[in-house]
Scaffold this active site. Structure first.
Site, PDB file in Angstrom:
ATOM      1  N   THR A 402     -46.635  13.524  64.079  1.00 22.97           N
ATOM      2  CA  THR A 402     -47.967  13.775  64.579  1.00 22.97           C
ATOM      3  C   THR A 402     -48.833  13.476  63.389  1.00 22.97           C
ATOM      4  OG1 THR A 402     -47.136  15.426  66.083  1.00 22.97           O
ATOM      5  CG2 THR A 402     -49.421  15.708  65.415  1.00 22.97           C
ATOM      6  N   THR A 420     -51.129  12.892  68.344  1.00 23.63           N
ATOM      7  CA  THR A 420     -49.687  12.678  68.294  1.00 23.63           C
ATOM      8  C   THR A 420     -49.168  11.784  69.404  1.00 23.63           C
ATOM      9  OG1 THR A 420     -47.576  13.846  68.091  1.00 23.63           O
ATOM     10  CG2 THR A 420     -49.087  14.682  69.737  1.00 23.63           C
ATOM     11  N   ASN A 422     -45.977  12.646  69.833  1.00 25.29           N
ATOM     12  CA  ASN A 422     -44.907  13.638  69.803  1.00 25.29           C
ATOM     13  C   ASN A 422     -43.859  13.200  68.775  1.00 25.29           C
ATOM     14  OD1 ASN A 422     -43.604  15.985  70.233  1.00 25.29           O
ATOM     15  ND2 ASN A 422     -42.568  15.356  72.103  1.00 25.29           N
ATOM     16  N   ASP A 444     -42.499  18.246  75.560  1.00 27.10           N
ATOM     17  CA  ASP A 444     -43.130  19.521  75.178  1.00 27.10           C
ATOM     18  C   ASP A 444     -43.221  20.503  76.351  1.00 27.10           C
ATOM     19  OD1 ASP A 444     -43.394  19.214  72.486  1.00 27.10           O
ATOM     20  OD2 ASP A 444     -45.511  18.657  72.500  1.00 27.10           O
ATOM     21  N   SER A 473     -48.677  22.829  73.529  1.00 27.42           N
ATOM     22  CA  SER A 473     -48.647  22.198  72.202  1.00 27.42           C
ATOM     23  C   SER A 473     -48.683  23.263  71.117  1.00 27.42           C
ATOM     24  CB  SER A 473     -49.882  21.305  72.069  1.00 27.42           C
ATOM     25  OG  SER A 473     -49.986  20.783  70.777  1.00 27.42           O
ATOM     26  N   SER A 474     -48.340  22.846  69.901  1.00 28.23           N
ATOM     27  CA  SER A 474     -48.524  23.713  68.733  1.00 28.23           C
ATOM     28  C   SER A 474     -49.661  23.217  67.848  1.00 28.23           C
ATOM     29  CB  SER A 474     -47.250  23.727  67.878  1.00 28.23           C
ATOM     30  OG  SER A 474     -46.171  24.227  68.614  1.00 28.23           O
ATOM     31  N   GLY A 494     -46.106  18.523  62.553  1.00 30.49           N
ATOM     32  CA  GLY A 494     -44.881  19.282  62.279  1.00 30.49           C
ATOM     33  C   GLY A 494     -44.316  20.041  63.462  1.00 30.49           C
ATOM     34  N   GLY A 495     -44.679  19.632  64.696  1.00 36.55           N
ATOM     35  CA  GLY A 495     -44.111  20.312  65.869  1.00 36.55           C
ATOM     36  C   GLY A 495     -44.410  21.798  65.818  1.00 36.55           C
TER      37      GLY A 495
HETATM   38  O1  DON Z   1     -47.968  19.095  70.553  1.00 35.22           O
HETATM   39  C1  DON Z   1     -47.049  19.447  69.843  1.00 35.22           C
HETATM   40  O2  DON Z   1     -46.913  20.589  69.446  1.00 35.22           O
HETATM   41  C2  DON Z   1     -46.025  18.424  69.388  1.00 35.22           C
HETATM   42  N1  DON Z   1     -45.988  17.342  70.329  1.00 35.22           N
HETATM   43  C3  DON Z   1     -46.383  17.962  68.019  1.00 35.22           C
HETATM   44  C4  DON Z   1     -45.389  16.992  67.463  1.00 35.22           C
HETATM   45  C5  DON Z   1     -45.412  16.901  66.008  1.00 35.22           C
HETATM   46  O3  DON Z   1     -46.142  17.563  65.331  1.00 35.22           O
HETATM   47  C6  DON Z   1     -44.445  16.011  65.408  1.00 35.22           C
HETATM   48  N2  DON Z   1     -44.676  15.914  63.991  1.00 35.22           N
HETATM   49  N3  DON Z   1     -44.287  16.001  63.016  1.00 35.22           N
END
Ligand code: DON
Length: 590
Positions: A402, A420, A422, A444, A473-474, A494-495
């Protein structure tokens, strides 16, 4: 005097007394920012007086600052930076994905923007351009006949893609901007048309995905190469340049209708995807009320649902607000114990209760109420908690790829955007003839209650798949205000680690008094209820890790956590912009 100045403003002073190279390294330029696609470095810090951009790529940061220097405001710069990232940072920068913006309009800023329709009364803005589930998506679309998840189906290939939101988001942002759109998109078009040299990190990213590119594409994209990519190779993206020109000429319709839509639909047909013309035409970005709450003397402005960020960050910060964090010490055993338990509690609620509020009744007010926060805090044990003992609170009825960017302008407008695909390169599918990656954001959603997604996050009904719904989402683009003025602009990819990284960065600066550089670059840690593990970055004290294990924690070292970008406004109004050292990220200003 030079010494004192240099302690206060190491970059600026290096620039004044040393050389142009140092000036560049400090990310501060006096002449109008020139784009240098064939030779550039990654300045990690800018100490400047007018405006700054921090993003995952030096060329994108340069583009943003040049727009500020041409009279653009923070929104103009953010749009240009986002579009440039879609070209120079294909692993996450995108037009085929989605994201969120949180922004602050400085006093009287409404009159600076070209449209009074951009809600002149609203000083804090949240914009949701998150992808949506296509109309023919179904709750069990990623399960086999026996009801088990089909490996990889929500992660790779055409079916993994939600309806892209980024271009709708950019045109919604444009309402707050000043310059003509053609000017904002032109640097991206030029970078795609003429190419730019790639960094070692980008070469690694592209090489690691070659197999997936070959598997999941119906038309060979420019990213596939017979020999390995290497640092210094030039990446030219003619198809993407053509798509960007269609967007320049036709606005959002240049993406959601006409030739680009036709190419997306053809790609869907070839790969058995389900996004339709009606899905594309029906996509709209939504202006939402940001999550705003106090933390000590500050006001935190962050993203509401469908990002879990607002609720989770508020729960975590409110649980530690009255705790003696500063006395306990930065990354001490006591502090990590408290922050981990707080994270565990908040993420248990995330899994149970959070999802798209347009589709599911989320009890937000209860989840962030002082009484509830208090009752959760009381559940923290003296030793290591266990996730099996912690469930979501009982409520009374009533990646990893992201990218984040921060912008601030001379008037005090600030923009914080996390966007992102994703996973890295999204679903790995490049739309044939259109040159851009599609997202794999459908992963997600909770594809089955209790089944972890690619970030290990579990969910329930609140985040189940429904046509038109946005997946939880985060992403937590955040702005901290001090007496109504921008103090910090913060965010990271960072998910699921995004919200804990923002949490950590905020307490590092607001409670521990860490410098911006340290808050960005010192090791981070993360706990998300399930799995019941504290993940730590290399560099976190081994003695502290050992003590946590003695307390009963499982501690696991992992690769880097996030890429945190921070802009801080200093008491004398200088702007300090810091880019994460974990990647090519660059802070540029003037
Ligand atoms: O929306 C979200 O929380 C995830 N799709 C974000 C993905 C993400 O941060 C990947 N990165 N490092």
């Amino acid at each position: 005097m030079r010494q004192t100045l240099s302690r206060l403003f190491p970059c600026a002073v290096a620039g004044l007394f040393l050389s142009v190279t140092n000036l560049l390294l400090c990310g501060s330029l006096t002449a109008q920012q020139a784009l240098t696609p064939y030779s550039y470095s990654s300045p990690k810090k800018a100490l400047v007086t007018h405006g700054a951009v921090v993003s995952a790529h030096p060329l994108a940061s340069q583009v943003g600052v040049s727009i500020l220097q041409q009279g653009g405001n923070a929104f103009d710069a953010a749009i240009a930076t986002q579009l440039a990232l879609a070209v120079v940072y294909p692993v996450a920068g995108n037009i085929g994905g989605g994201g969120f913006m949180v922004a602050h309009l400085a006093k009287n800023a409404a009159t600076q923007s070209k449209s009074a329709a951009a809600d002149p009364n609203s000083r804090e803005i949240a914009l949701d351009f998150r992808e949506k589930a296509p109309a023919s998506a179904t709750r069990d679309m990623y399960l086999d006949a026996a009801g088990n998840p089909v490996a990889g189906l929500s992660e790779n290939g055409h079916l993994a893609s939600g309806i892209p939101g980024t271009i709708a988001g950019i045109f919604a942002e444009l309402k707050y901007a000043k310059l003509p759109f053609a000017k904002l998109i032109q640097p991206a078009i030029d970078l795609a048309e003429n190419g730019f040299v790639i960094t070692a990190e980008e070469a690694r990213n592209l090489n690691s995905a070659q197999g997936a590119f070959k598997n999941f594409n119906t038309v060979q994209p420019v990213f596939v190469k017979a020999v390995d990519w290497k640092k210094g190779d030039t990446l030219v993206q003619k198809d993407l340049a053509k798509t960007l020109r269609l967007i320049r000429n036709n606005g959002a319709k240049g993406f959601y209708e006409g030739e680009t839509a036709r190419l997306i639909l053809e790609e869907m047909r070839r790969g058995k995807g389900i996004i339709t013309a009606a899905d594309l035409q029906g996509y709209h970005a939504v202006v939402r009320n940001p999550a705003v709450f106090s933390y000590k003397n500050y006001s935190i402005v962050t993203m509401p649902l469908p990002s879990s960020g607002g609720v989770v960050l508020q729960q975590m910060l409110k649980m530690v607000e009255d705790q003696p964090l500063a006395a306990d010490g930065f990354e001490s055993v006591k502090t990590i114990h408290l922050m981990t338990e707080v994270e565990r509690l908040a993420y248990a609620d995330r899994a149970q209760y959070l999802g798209d509020r347009d589709f599911y009744a989320v009890p937000v007010d209860t989840l962030v109420s002082p009484a509830y926060i208090h009752s959760r805090l009381a559940q923290i044990p003296a030793r290591a908690g266990k996730s099996r003992d912690i469930k979501a609170g009982v409520l009374s009825p009533a990646s990893e790829e992201t990218t984040h960017l921060d912008v601030i302008d001379a008037k005090g407008n600030a923009v914080s955007i996390t966007t992102t695909l994703n996973g890295g390169f999204g679903n790995k599918v490049v739309v044939g003839g259109a040159g851009f990656f599609l997202n794999n954001e459908m992963d997600d959603f909770s594809i089955k209650p209790g089944v972890p997604n690619m970030y290990g996050a579990v969910g329930t009904e609140a985040n189940s798949i429904v046509p038109g719904k946005r997946m939880l989402s985060s992403m937590s683009p955040t702005i901290v205000l001090d007496k109504g003025k921008v103090y910090l602009v913060v965010g990271t990819p960072g998910g699921t680690t995004i919200t804990t990284s923002v949490f950590q960065t905020l307490v590092d600066i607001l409670d521990f008094g860490l410098s911006t550089d340290d808050a960005v670059n010192l090791p981070k840690f993360h706990h998300q209820w399930l799995p019941d593990v504290i993940y730590v970055e290399p560099g976190l004290s081994i003695a502290v890790q050992d003590s946590l294990k003695v307390m009963g924690y499982t501690v696991a070292q992992r690769g880097s956590i996030g890429r945190t970008e921070v802009i801080k406004v200093l008491p004398d109004q200088h702007i300090e912009a810091v880019a994460d050292s974990r990647g090519d990220d660059a802070a540029v200003g003037y």
